[in-house]
Design a protein around this motif. Structure first.
Motif, short mmCIF file in Angstrom:
data_model
loop_
_atom_site.label_atom_id
_atom_site.label_comp_id
_atom_site.label_asym_id
_atom_site.label_seq_id
_atom_site.Cartn_x
_atom_site.Cartn_y
_atom_site.Cartn_z
N ILE A 4 20.41 -5.84 5.08
CA ILE A 4 20.25 -4.37 4.94
C ILE A 4 19.07 -3.85 5.37
CG2 ILE A 4 19.32 -5.08 2.85
CD1 ILE A 4 19.98 -2.40 1.13
N THR A 5 18.71 -2.40 5.99
CA THR A 5 17.30 -2.78 6.33
C THR A 5 16.56 -1.63 5.00
OG1 THR A 5 18.78 -0.59 7.87
CG2 THR A 5 18.76 -2.52 8.59
N GLN A 6 15.12 -1.11 5.70
CA GLN A 6 14.69 -0.09 5.15
C GLN A 6 15.04 1.08 5.07
OE1 GLN A 6 13.53 -2.59 7.69
NE2 GLN A 6 11.32 -3.29 6.50
N LYS A 7 15.90 1.85 6.05
CA LYS A 7 16.36 3.25 6.35
C LYS A 7 17.48 3.54 5.57
CE LYS A 7 17.39 6.94 8.53
NZ LYS A 7 16.83 7.93 7.90
N ASP A 8 17.85 2.19 4.96
CA ASP A 8 19.37 2.36 4.29
C ASP A 8 18.53 2.14 3.09
OD1 ASP A 8 21.24 1.55 5.81
OD2 ASP A 8 21.28 -0.62 6.15
N SER A 104 -5.96 7.68 -0.08
CA SER A 104 -5.96 8.72 1.02
C SER A 104 -4.45 8.95 1.70
CB SER A 104 -6.30 8.39 2.24
OG SER A 104 -5.69 6.87 2.24
N ARG A 105 -3.94 9.76 2.40
CA ARG A 105 -2.10 9.66 2.84
C ARG A 105 -2.25 8.29 3.66
NH1 ARG A 105 -2.05 10.65 8.58
NH2 ARG A 105 -4.66 11.72 8.83
N ARG A 106 -2.78 7.92 4.25
CA ARG A 106 -2.12 6.94 5.01
C ARG A 106 -2.03 5.70 4.06
NH1 ARG A 106 -6.62 8.82 8.45
NH2 ARG A 106 -5.69 9.16 10.34
N LYS A 107 -3.36 5.57 2.75
CA LYS A 107 -3.11 4.30 2.31
C LYS A 107 -1.87 5.27 1.28
CE LYS A 107 -4.46 1.21 -1.06
NZ LYS A 107 -4.14 -0.22 0.01
N ILE A 108 -1.40 5.63 0.13
CA ILE A 108 -0.10 6.40 -0.37
C ILE A 108 1.18 5.44 0.93
CG2 ILE A 108 1.46 8.03 -0.66
CD1 ILE A 108 -0.57 6.95 -2.77
N LYS A 109 1.09 5.96 2.47
CA LYS A 109 2.24 5.75 3.16
C LYS A 109 2.52 4.11 3.40
CE LYS A 109 4.59 6.67 7.46
NZ LYS A 109 4.04 7.03 8.92
N GLN A 110 1.66 3.62 3.36
CA GLN A 110 1.43 1.98 3.32
C GLN A 110 2.12 1.62 2.11
OE1 GLN A 110 -2.62 0.14 3.55
NE2 GLN A 110 -1.94 -1.26 3.67
N VAL A 111 1.56 1.75 0.53
CA VAL A 111 2.15 0.97 -0.58
C VAL A 111 3.65 2.09 -0.38
CG1 VAL A 111 2.09 2.36 -3.14
CG2 VAL A 111 -0.25 1.63 -1.70
N TRP A 112 3.88 3.18 -0.08
CA TRP A 112 5.45 3.49 -0.54
C TRP A 112 5.88 2.45 0.89
CZ3 TRP A 112 7.64 5.34 4.04
CH2 TRP A 112 9.39 6.30 3.93
N PHE A 113 5.99 2.19 1.68
CA PHE A 113 6.85 1.76 2.89
C PHE A 113 6.49 0.29 2.54
CE2 PHE A 113 7.42 -0.77 7.22
CZ PHE A 113 8.84 0.23 7.33
N GLU A 114 5.29 -0.45 1.97
CA GLU A 114 5.51 -1.78 1.28
C GLU A 114 6.27 -2.02 0.08
OE1 GLU A 114 1.82 -2.99 0.05
OE2 GLU A 114 0.41 -3.71 1.95
#
Length: 146
Positions: A4-8, A104-114
């Motif tokens: 399973i990948t993150q994209k899935d 910030s948008r970068r922090k949100i993106k980091q939280v989402w990806f984590e």
């Protein structure tokens, strides 16, 4: 064993958000009319009112929506992180999510990806369980079930 990948996982949540939008509302509106029934002339029968088209989700779509909601319920612990994942699945931009949560948008993106990575790792660690293996199979091999 399927990998399973993150994209899935991202695709799963995006499809679940789309299915959620297509599901019928919880409360049905009552329709009350005072018009009498009358027979329409044949020449106006097909062009009197515009047709309303609805795309109804299939059983496969509803099943994947249920898997996504189960993952959010069981795996993700923070309510804010659940909202971030679901908001991003609904394609809300990171800047707007950042304003909603005061980051910030970068922090949100980091939280989402984590959180996406955490979900993937959690599924991989628990893949010996039959229920989790079934979920992984449905996530990874989505094309096979069309």
């Amino acid at each position: 064993m399927p990998e399973i990948t993150q994209k899935d996982i991202i695709d799963l949540f995006e499809e679940a958000a789309l299915t959620d939008r297509r599901l019928p509302s919880a409360w049905s509106k009552q329709r009350v009319t005072a018009w009498l029934d009358y027979r329409q002339e044949k020449m106006y029968m097909h062009s009197y009112e515009k047709a309303n088209f609805r795309i109804i989700p299939t059983a496969r779509d509803i099943q994947r929506w249920q898997i996504a909601t189960e993952i959010l319920k069981e795996v993700v612990e923070s309510i804010d992180n659940k909202k971030i994942i679901w908001g991003r699945a609904k394609k809300i931009p990171f800047t707007q999510l950042g304003r909603m949560f005061g980051m910030s948008r970068r922090k949100i993106k980091q939280v989402w990806f984590e959180e996406i990575i955490y979900i993937r790792l959690w599924l991989q660690l628990h893949q010996k369980n039959k229920k989790i293996m079934y979920i992984i199979d449905k996530i990874v091999h989505k094309k096979r079930y069309n």
